[in-house]
Design a protein around this motif. Sequence first.
Motif, short mmCIF file in Angstrom:
data_model
loop_
_atom_site.label_atom_id
_atom_site.label_comp_id
_atom_site.label_asym_id
_atom_site.label_seq_id
_atom_site.Cartn_x
_atom_site.Cartn_y
_atom_site.Cartn_z
N ARG A 185 0.83 -1.21 0.00
CA ARG A 185 0.00 0.00 0.00
C ARG A 185 0.87 1.26 0.00
O ARG A 185 0.60 2.20 -0.76
CB ARG A 185 -0.92 -0.01 1.22
N THR A 200 -8.90 5.71 1.49
CA THR A 200 -8.89 6.08 0.07
C THR A 200 -10.01 5.39 -0.70
O THR A 200 -10.19 4.17 -0.60
CB THR A 200 -7.53 5.72 -0.57
N VAL A 201 -10.73 6.18 -1.49
CA VAL A 201 -11.79 5.67 -2.35
C VAL A 201 -11.34 5.79 -3.79
O VAL A 201 -10.92 6.86 -4.24
CB VAL A 201 -13.10 6.45 -2.14
N LEU A 202 -11.43 4.69 -4.52
CA LEU A 202 -11.13 4.67 -5.95
C LEU A 202 -12.44 4.67 -6.72
O LEU A 202 -13.33 3.86 -6.43
CB LEU A 202 -10.31 3.42 -6.30
N ALA A 271 -3.45 1.65 -8.21
CA ALA A 271 -4.64 2.23 -7.59
C ALA A 271 -5.35 1.20 -6.71
O ALA A 271 -5.81 1.52 -5.61
CB ALA A 271 -5.58 2.76 -8.67
N CYS A 275 -6.09 1.53 -2.36
CA CYS A 275 -7.43 1.97 -1.97
C CYS A 275 -8.06 1.06 -0.92
O CYS A 275 -7.64 -0.08 -0.70
CB CYS A 275 -8.33 2.08 -3.20
N ASP A 276 -9.12 1.60 -0.29
CA ASP A 276 -9.89 0.86 0.71
C ASP A 276 -11.26 0.46 0.20
O ASP A 276 -11.84 -0.52 0.66
CB ASP A 276 -10.06 1.72 1.96
N VAL A 278 -13.86 0.70 -3.54
CA VAL A 278 -13.95 1.01 -4.96
C VAL A 278 -15.40 1.30 -5.32
O VAL A 278 -16.30 0.56 -4.90
CB VAL A 278 -13.41 -0.15 -5.83
#
Length: 383
Positions: A185, A200-202, A271, A275-276, A278
Amino acid sequence: MNTTPVHSVVLAGGGTAGHVNPLLAVADELRSREPEASFLVLGTASGLEADLVPARGYRLREIPRVPLPRRPSTDLLRLPGRLTAAVRAAEAAIDEIDARAVVGFGGYVSTPAYLAARRRGVPVVIHEQNARPGLANRLGSRWAAAVGTTFPGTSLPDAVCVGLPLRSEIADLVAARAADPAGVRERAAAALGLDPHLPTVLVTGGSSGALNVNRAVAGAAVELLDAGLQVLHLTGRGKADEVRGVVAGLAGTHDVGRYQVLEYLAEMHQALAACDLVVARSGAGTVCELAALGLPAVYVPLPIGNGEQRLNASGVVEAGGGLLVDDADLTAGWVARQVPALVADGPRLAQMGAAAASVGVRDAAARVADLVADAVGAAGAPS
C-alpha cells in the motif's frame, strides 16, 4: 496440475481487454509449464491485441473480423464471404504450428477459429468471461472439448466454473498483498502521489468512463473531503474536465489535493493496491479482480445492454463483498450519505473485504491450462 504437454496451441480472442487479458494469462501459464511449446494468437489489427500480444512475446496472426449479426441486415448478406475468408486464415494458423488445441475467449475472431478447429479435427477449449455468454462461445460450445466459465450460473453445455484468469499485474499484486500488505500500500500510494495513511476511495467507470458515476461522486466531493477521505477518481477518456471543474470550485474551502482526478491510469494495479473502497461499474474483469484482491466495492451496473453486469456482481454481492446500486439510484446524495459512513466503519469494511476474497478465484489461469492439457491428452497424438 495436469502436466500433459500441449506442444502447440492457437489462442483466439481480441478486440477488448475482457478477451485479451484472460488470453494472455492462460498463454503465460501454458508457457511457464512448457517453455518450448509453440503459440500463435489470432486477432485483428484494430483491437488491443495488436499491441498487447506482441509486447508479451507472442506472435499475432491477423484474421478478418467476423461480427455475427444479431438481426437481419446487409451485414448478414456479407457474412458467408467474410466467414469463409476468416476460417481459411484460422486453418492456415492451425496448420502452421500443427496446433494440438485451439483455445478461444470469445469475440469476433473466435467463431472462425472454432470452425477451423472443427474442420481440422483439433480440440477446442473455450473460456467465457461474462455471466451471459456471447454468440461466438455459444456456437463453439456445441462441439468444444471443454468449456470454462467465470461465473457459476453461466448457461453453456457441460461448462465448469473456473473463474477469470487474472492479468499478470493483478496476479502479482495478489501475491504481494498476501506477503506485505502495508508495504504494498505504501509503495503504491507513493507512486501515485497519495497519502498511504488516509482512507482512500477509488472511482472508475472503465476506460470509457461512466458519466453518471462521475457526476454522482463529484457532486458529493464536499462530504467526502469533510469526512477526511482521499479520492482517486478515474473519469474515463474525455470526461475529466467536468469533474475537475467541480473539484476546483472547492479550492477556497477544502484541501482539494485529496481529490485527484485522472482520465485514465495505465498502472491500475497501483490504484487497487492503495485503496480501501472502490466505486465502479461491474464488468466481469472488475468484479473478479476486486474479489481476488479482497477489495470491497460499490458496484453500479451499466444500465443498458443485456443486464450481464448485474449478473456479474451478483455472486460477490450475495456473499457480502459489495453493494449493488442501480445507476439511476446512484446520486450525489446517496454517495454523500453512504460512502463516508461505510469507509468509517472499519469492521464492516473488513468484513466486506473478507467476503469478497471468499468468492474470489486466484488460480483460474491454471484451471484453464489444465482444461487445455486434458483436451490434448484425450485427443492423443496427431495422426
